[in-house]
Each structure stands twice: as structure tokens, then as C-alpha cells.
Design a protein around this motif. Structure first.
Motif, PDB file in Angstrom:
ATOM      1  N   GLU A 263     -80.389  84.109  58.823  1.00 44.55           N
ATOM      2  CA  GLU A 263     -78.948  84.357  58.747  1.00 44.55           C
ATOM      3  C   GLU A 263     -78.155  83.061  58.920  1.00 44.55           C
ATOM      4  OE1 GLU A 263     -78.372  88.846  60.439  1.00 44.55           O
ATOM      5  OE2 GLU A 263     -79.067  87.314  61.854  1.00 44.55           O
TER       6      GLU A 263
ATOM      7  N   ILE B 229     -78.219  81.225  55.612  1.00 43.96           N
ATOM      8  CA  ILE B 229     -77.307  81.877  54.657  1.00 43.96           C
ATOM      9  C   ILE B 229     -75.863  81.489  54.954  1.00 43.96           C
ATOM     10  CG2 ILE B 229     -76.357  84.100  53.922  1.00 43.96           C
ATOM     11  CD1 ILE B 229     -79.211  85.235  54.303  1.00 43.96           C
ATOM     12  N   ARG B 230     -75.447  81.597  56.203  1.00 43.17           N
ATOM     13  CA  ARG B 230     -74.061  81.266  56.561  1.00 43.17           C
ATOM     14  C   ARG B 230     -73.767  79.784  56.345  1.00 43.17           C
ATOM     15  NH1 ARG B 230     -71.906  85.143  61.255  1.00 43.17           N
ATOM     16  NH2 ARG B 230     -73.100  86.969  60.665  1.00 43.17           N
TER      17      ARG B 230
ATOM     18  N   SER C  96     -75.219  77.784  54.198  1.00 40.88           N
ATOM     19  CA  SER C  96     -75.162  77.554  52.752  1.00 40.88           C
ATOM     20  C   SER C  96     -73.840  78.020  52.169  1.00 40.88           C
ATOM     21  CB  SER C  96     -76.311  78.284  52.056  1.00 40.88           C
ATOM     22  OG  SER C  96     -77.539  77.839  52.564  1.00 40.88           O
ATOM     23  N   GLN C  97     -73.368  79.166  52.608  1.00 41.11           N
ATOM     24  CA  GLN C  97     -72.097  79.689  52.114  1.00 41.11           C
ATOM     25  C   GLN C  97     -70.945  78.766  52.491  1.00 41.11           C
ATOM     26  OE1 GLN C  97     -72.214  83.565  53.944  1.00 41.11           O
ATOM     27  NE2 GLN C  97     -72.974  84.547  52.068  1.00 41.11           N
ATOM     28  N   GLU C  98     -70.925  78.324  53.748  1.00 44.07           N
ATOM     29  CA  GLU C  98     -69.824  77.481  54.201  1.00 44.07           C
ATOM     30  C   GLU C  98     -69.857  76.094  53.577  1.00 44.07           C
ATOM     31  OE1 GLU C  98     -68.522  77.594  58.168  1.00 44.07           O
ATOM     32  OE2 GLU C  98     -69.272  79.629  58.500  1.00 44.07           O
TER      33      GLU C  98
ATOM     34  N   GLY D 220     -70.833  75.671  50.539  1.00 45.56           N
ATOM     35  CA  GLY D 220     -70.546  75.877  49.129  1.00 45.56           C
ATOM     36  C   GLY D 220     -71.766  75.749  48.232  1.00 45.56           C
ATOM     37  N   TYR D 221     -72.942  75.845  48.816  1.00 49.78           N
ATOM     38  CA  TYR D 221     -74.173  75.751  48.039  1.00 49.78           C
ATOM     39  C   TYR D 221     -74.406  77.045  47.274  1.00 49.78           C
ATOM     40  CZ  TYR D 221     -75.196  71.809  51.167  1.00 49.78           C
ATOM     41  OH  TYR D 221     -75.147  70.654  51.880  1.00 49.78           O
ATOM     42  N   THR D 222     -74.855  76.937  46.038  1.00 50.88           N
ATOM     43  CA  THR D 222     -75.120  78.132  45.225  1.00 50.88           C
ATOM     44  C   THR D 222     -76.599  78.305  44.950  1.00 50.88           C
ATOM     45  OG1 THR D 222     -74.723  76.868  43.211  1.00 50.88           O
ATOM     46  CG2 THR D 222     -72.862  78.092  44.134  1.00 50.88           C
TER      47      THR D 222
END
Length: 73
Positions: free
Chosen positions: A55, A58-59, A61-63, A65-67
Motif C-alpha cells: 500500500e 501504491i500511495r 507512486s500515485q503521489e 505521478g508514476y504511471t
């Protein structure tokens, strides 16, 4: 950063971000590295021992800006 010798009593384990406390003596001068350090320390401060490593990834990576992510075993 030298977390083992933290002059702020390991503020991150108390839910505080050490970046917000004026600790700017970071070896990373590039903006991307500083952003990475800031996001990682804030996530640890907010979610330490409350979410899984997966988790956290995931968080983070999201913050950031990774896709796309690569996983190696």
C-alpha cells in the motif's frame, strides 16, 4: 539525512514530517530527489505501521505521478 541520530527525537514516528521541521540538510539537490524524500517521509509519518509495504508503494507512486512500475524478484 541521518535518521539514526535525529535531533528531533524521531519526529516521523510521532506523526510529524521532519521535512516540515526545517531539516533541509539533504544531500539531494535535484528537485525530483527532494520531492521523493518529502513524499516518502510524509507517507511514513502519516501511515507508519498502519498500512502494508505494498500500500505504501501504491500511495508513493500515485503521489509521485508514476504511471508504470517495474517489480524485480
Amino acid at each position: 539525512m541521518n535518521c539514526a541520530n535525529c535531533p528531533h527525537g524521531n519526529a516521523c514516528y510521532q506523526g510529524k514530517s521532519c521535512i516540515d521541521q526545517g531539516i533541509k540538510q539533504v544531500e539531494y539537490s535535484e528537485a525530483e530527489n527532494l520531492k521523493m524524500l518529502s513524499v516518502a517521509s510524509r507517507l511514513e509519518a502519516e501511515h507508519y505501521m498502519n498500512i502494508t509495504r505494498f500500500e505504501e508503494v501504491i500511495r508513493f507512486s500515485q503521489e509521485m505521478g508514476y504511471t508504470r512500475l517495474g517489480i524485480a524478484f
